[in-house]
Write a protein that holds these residues in place. Structure first.
Motif, PDB file in Angstrom:
ATOM      1  N   LYS A   1       0.829  -1.207   0.000  1.00 52.09           N
ATOM      2  CA  LYS A   1       0.000   0.000   0.000  1.00 52.09           C
ATOM      3  C   LYS A   1       0.863   1.256   0.000  1.00 52.09           C
ATOM      4  N   ALA A   2       1.986   1.207   0.713  1.00 58.84           N
ATOM      5  CA  ALA A   2       2.869   2.374   0.752  1.00 58.84           C
ATOM      6  C   ALA A   2       3.392   2.697  -0.644  1.00 58.84           C
ATOM      7  N   ALA A   3       3.782   1.675  -1.399  1.00 57.29           N
ATOM      8  CA  ALA A   3       4.282   1.898  -2.760  1.00 57.29           C
ATOM      9  C   ALA A   3       3.181   2.461  -3.652  1.00 57.29           C
ATOM     10  N   LEU A   4       1.955   1.950  -3.491  1.00 56.43           N
ATOM     11  CA  LEU A   4       0.846   2.433  -4.300  1.00 56.43           C
ATOM     12  C   LEU A   4       0.525   3.885  -3.967  1.00 56.43           C
ATOM     13  N   LEU A   5       0.548   4.218  -2.671  1.00 57.64           N
ATOM     14  CA  LEU A   5       0.291   5.601  -2.278  1.00 57.64           C
ATOM     15  C   LEU A   5       1.372   6.534  -2.801  1.00 57.64           C
ATOM     16  N   ASP A   6       2.620   6.068  -2.824  1.00 54.71           N
ATOM     17  CA  ASP A   6       3.698   6.883  -3.403  1.00 54.71           C
ATOM     18  C   ASP A   6       3.441   7.151  -4.883  1.00 54.71           C
ATOM     19  N   ARG A   7       2.968   6.135  -5.597  1.00 54.48           N
ATOM     20  CA  ARG A   7       2.660   6.328  -7.029  1.00 54.48           C
ATOM     21  C   ARG A   7       1.505   7.306  -7.208  1.00 54.48           C
ATOM     22  N   LEU A   8       0.502   7.204  -6.339  1.00 56.83           N
ATOM     23  CA  LEU A   8      -0.623   8.145  -6.417  1.00 56.83           C
ATOM     24  C   LEU A   8      -0.131   9.573  -6.209  1.00 56.83           C
ATOM     25  N   TRP A   9       0.740   9.747  -5.208  1.00 54.68           N
ATOM     26  CA  TRP A   9       1.253  11.101  -4.938  1.00 54.68           C
ATOM     27  C   TRP A   9       2.056  11.623  -6.128  1.00 54.68           C
ATOM     28  N   SER A  10       2.808  10.752  -6.743  1.00 53.16           N
ATOM     29  CA  SER A  10       3.583  11.158  -7.914  1.00 53.16           C
ATOM     30  C   SER A  10       2.656  11.607  -9.034  1.00 53.16           C
TER      31      SER A  10
ATOM     32  N   ASN B   1       1.229  14.954  -8.113  1.00 52.38           N
ATOM     33  CA  ASN B   1       2.236  16.014  -8.188  1.00 52.38           C
ATOM     34  C   ASN B   1       2.463  16.490  -9.617  1.00 52.38           C
ATOM     35  N   GLU B   2       2.192  15.629 -10.591  1.00 52.89           N
ATOM     36  CA  GLU B   2       2.388  16.002 -11.991  1.00 52.89           C
ATOM     37  C   GLU B   2       1.500  17.165 -12.404  1.00 52.89           C
ATOM     38  N   ARG B   3       0.398  17.364 -11.705  1.00 56.16           N
ATOM     39  CA  ARG B   3      -0.516  18.442 -12.061  1.00 56.16           C
ATOM     40  C   ARG B   3       0.020  19.815 -11.677  1.00 56.16           C
ATOM     41  N   GLY B   4       1.004  19.870 -10.788  1.00 57.35           N
ATOM     42  CA  GLY B   4       1.616  21.155 -10.474  1.00 57.35           C
ATOM     43  C   GLY B   4       0.987  21.881  -9.309  1.00 57.35           C
ATOM     44  N   ASP B   5      -0.350  21.849  -9.181  1.00 60.06           N
ATOM     45  CA  ASP B   5      -1.001  22.599  -8.106  1.00 60.06           C
ATOM     46  C   ASP B   5      -1.016  21.838  -6.791  1.00 60.06           C
ATOM     47  N   PHE B   6      -0.955  20.517  -6.831  1.00 64.85           N
ATOM     48  CA  PHE B   6      -1.019  19.706  -5.613  1.00 64.85           C
ATOM     49  C   PHE B   6       0.153  19.968  -4.673  1.00 64.85           C
ATOM     50  N   PRO B   7       1.395  20.048  -5.167  1.00 65.03           N
ATOM     51  CA  PRO B   7       2.505  20.368  -4.251  1.00 65.03           C
ATOM     52  C   PRO B   7       2.325  21.722  -3.563  1.00 65.03           C
TER      53      PRO B   7
END
Length: 484
Positions: free
Chosen positions: A2-11, A14-20
């Motif tokens: 689940k941790a790896a999947l959540l990291d992928r979701l965050w990535s 983050n690609e959208r630019g506004d989330f960070p």
């Protein structure tokens, strides 16, 4: 796992630019709240950086509740002294969350409805706590908003996955189970991960979870969970389409009887307050928008089934962005539009690097993260479909990728990477002034999906999206276009 999947979701998000930017704003706020510096400088700066937030803090400090402190408070520092660091900090977190999603909202009815449900739940929580301690009340509002953040993040940032999850929910599967079926994590787990990464305090992380869990919480946490869950469930009932007023009131009465004791309010009063809220017109138009969205709820289903409309809405989202917008979030938005609009298996954006090659800069779909570094080709002409697309001013659609004549025109790298592709489209992104192709958008259906064609209207919408993308490349210096 689940941790790896959540990291992928965050990535992905983050690609959208506004989330960070949201993440940084919330972490800064929480850091300021735990700062013992008596001049409040860090939290004051957070408030002053946002004009609307400044006005709200000053209005609250000058409200009748705080007139005993002298009234006519004109500085944020004085307001912090009157209201307290915790109360203002929680107020900032709540407003930043709502403001972020409000400004990021796609032109999709379901996304707007989910945001309005969340905002309504916050209205219910604030109504429940308005006569009590301000710090505890604002903390309860934050817990209530965070209760639904996991779902909002999926709706706003993972369009294609949300479409599949929503179809399962519509078929009667419970929300968290439907999310787990598609993503391997629940909405609640995504929300808790967000709270952890934003460094929200343990009390809020505990208060945003399910009521009546067997973890023997403190009375404060149990109270926060009661408000959070009651407010969330009431907002869902109030925004559920196609149920009568009597059924709606009966469902709210059931919730009032369940939560009334912990909330310290008799069930009749809870029902009266909740029903009255549904008829009110709030300052920000939440209730009015909810009524309108509920009245047009059937448009959600129509929209999901209309690829042309979905793509057109994506084009409008792109048109709303300035030409100097960072290219990464622009490409991510366009890719998600195409992926969700046509229910593709995957999408890839190839960007031209200098005069020598096209390299994959972004990909959405299964296993794309690992695959991206292997995808690319030289700009030197070869007799294949990708170089044909580069020379075209409009997209090309290949209905049968296994046709022997087509197979002869597929490059080796493509056959290795996309051996399960049934049909695909390639869209050239062309600079208007030079008529040179600076990028290609690729999308496909795999053999696991039902065969279908792209209609003329859908292709016209796709070509319109590709043309709109050209505007963002035209404004970029060459060195910036090559960095992804």
């Amino acid at each position: 796992m689940k941790a790896a999947l959540l990291d992928r979701l965050w990535s992905r998000m983050n690609e959208r630019g506004d989330f960070p930017m949201l993440s940084q704003a919330l972490r800064t706020t929480m850091a300021a709240m735990t700062n013992d510096d008596l001049d409040f400088s860090a939290l004051v700066q957070v408030v002053l950086s946002d004009f609307a937030l400044t006005q709200k803090v000053l209005r609250l400090a000058n409200s009748a509740m705080y007139m005993a402190f002298g009234g006519n408070i004109t500085t944020v520092t004085r307001a912090l002294m009157v209201l307290g660091m915790d109360a203002v900090g929680h107020l900032i977190v709540g407003l930043k969350l709502v403001d972020h999603f409000h400004h990021s909202v796609p032109r999709r009815i379901d996304a707007k409805l989910e945001l309005n449900r969340t905002m309504l739940s916050g209205c219910v929580a604030r109504k429940l706590t308005e006569r009590g301690d301000l710090r505890a009340g604002e903390e309860a509002v934050v817990c209530t908003l965070m209760r639904q953040v996991g779902k909002l993040l999926v709706v706003f940032y993972l369009d294609a996955e949300w479409d599949k999850i929503r179809r399962e929910i519509d078929a009667g599967i419970e929300e968290n189970q439907a999310c787990n079926n598609e993503l391997g994590v629940t909405f609640d787990e995504i929300g808790l991960e967000a709270a952890t990464r934003w460094r929200l305090p343990e009390t809020i992380r505990a208060g945003m979870t399910t009521y009546e869990t067997p973890d023997n919480p403190s009375r404060q946490v149990e109270w926060l969970r009661a408000i959070t869950n009651y407010s969330t469930e009431v907002s869902h009932v109030l925004t559920t389409p196609n149920i009568s007023d009597s059924v709606r009131e009966a469902r709210i009465a059931e919730l009032a009887n369940r939560y009334g004791r912990m909330l310290g309010t008799d069930p009749e009063t809870l029902v009266e307050m909740s029903i009255a809220l549904a008829g009110e017109e709030s300052d920000d138009g939440v209730m009015r928008e909810i009524v309108e969205l509920r009245a047009n709820a059937d448009a959600i289903a129509r929209e999901a089934l209309d690829p042309e409309a979905r793509i057109a809405a994506g084009v409008e989202d792109l048109r709303a962005l300035p030409s100097d917008n960072p290219i990464g979030p622009v490409l991510a938005m366009a890719s998600e539009t195409v992926l969700a609009g046509l229910n593709f298996t995957r999408t890839v954006v190839f960007v031209k690097h200098g005069a020598g090659s096209f390299k994959a800069s972004l990909g959405l779909g299964p296993k794309m993260d690992a695959m991206l570094p292997t995808l690319g080709f030289t700009a030197t002409f070869e007799p294949d479909v990708f170089h044909l697309a580069i020379a075209n001013s409009v997209g090309i659609f290949i209905e049968n990728a296994r046709d022997p004549k087509i197979m002869a025109r597929l490059p080796e790298w493509f056959r290795r990477a996309f051996d399960d592709a049934r049909s695909f489209v390639i869209l050239p992104v062309v600079l208007e002034e030079s008529q040179s192709t600076v990028a290609l958008m690729y999308g496909d259906w795999s053999h696991s999906q039902e065969p279908r064609k792209i209609t003329q209207k859908e292709m016209a919408a796709l070509n319109g999206l590709a043309r709109e993308l050209g505007r963002f490349f035209a404004e970029k210096p060459k060195r910036e276009m090559e960095v992804f």
